[in-house]
Design a protein around this motif. Sequence first.
Motif: not given
Length: 288
Positions: A238-241, A273-276, A280-283
């Motif tokens: 999460v921090n990296f995102a 999965l929800k927070e990803a 913006g990490m949809n892939s």
Amino acid sequence: MIKDARRAKGLNQQELCEGICTQATISNLESNRTLPNARTLKLIADRLMIDFNELMDLFPNKNGKNEILQSAKVSLRMKDYEKVRKILLKNSNLKKLSNNEVKEYHYYLGMAELLGNNNVPDAMYHFNLGLQVVDNRMDLIGISTLNGIGYAYFMNKESEKAKFYFEKSLTQLKEMRSGDDKFLDLVEFSKIYYHSAKYYSYVKEYDKSNDLLSKAIDLQKKEGELPGLEILYFEKGVNFALSNELTAGKKMIFIALALCEINLNEILITRILKEAKELGMNSIAYEK
């Protein structure tokens, strides 16, 4: 007792430790050299179908804790906050406890109120009672209590007050760790780093948060503690995102999901999965 129970189950040391700890931990336990932390010991006892309290009775001198506090500590590590409250409130005669045990009593009860009931006033009440115990030593329970106060202020959205207590607990923890970690409760240290990391992520100091999470991860690996690693990797992701480092974030998320599978943490999988997706990490592909 451990060796006999393991052999009765037809397990070798590697099979007993799988998913719980290292083989060295089992070897040290069976040879009566060192005890693992309470949560690891509880998981070993459960796998061997041994009563945990009966097992602890075999190590009174090494453990150094009374049965009530030990049971509360294990229940807190297992996130069974209601059980912590029941154990401690049922045994509330503090006159029989040493000063350090009184501090432990109030710390465990404070954390159960804070994490189990989101009850900041009662948590702060117990934390402050623990700090009032006359004891000039810098010990882990005292540092954990300071960190608990920081987390209570953080949950209450009092950022500046939270910062003071988080920084104070981290400074004292650094001093304590300046020596040998061998006889220290590294999993408790990991919790202090994790709670502090949550605060620094909230105030958008993502590098500092990830540094603390890395310290927590290293400690849990050192202890052979797989349960709990998944949330640490997830928070790093999460921090990296949030820092727009999506590639690094995805890597952390993949590791977190794998650890969720190992630790049977279905609830966190859904949250990840929800927070990803929201970050913006949809892939990221995952099939339950």
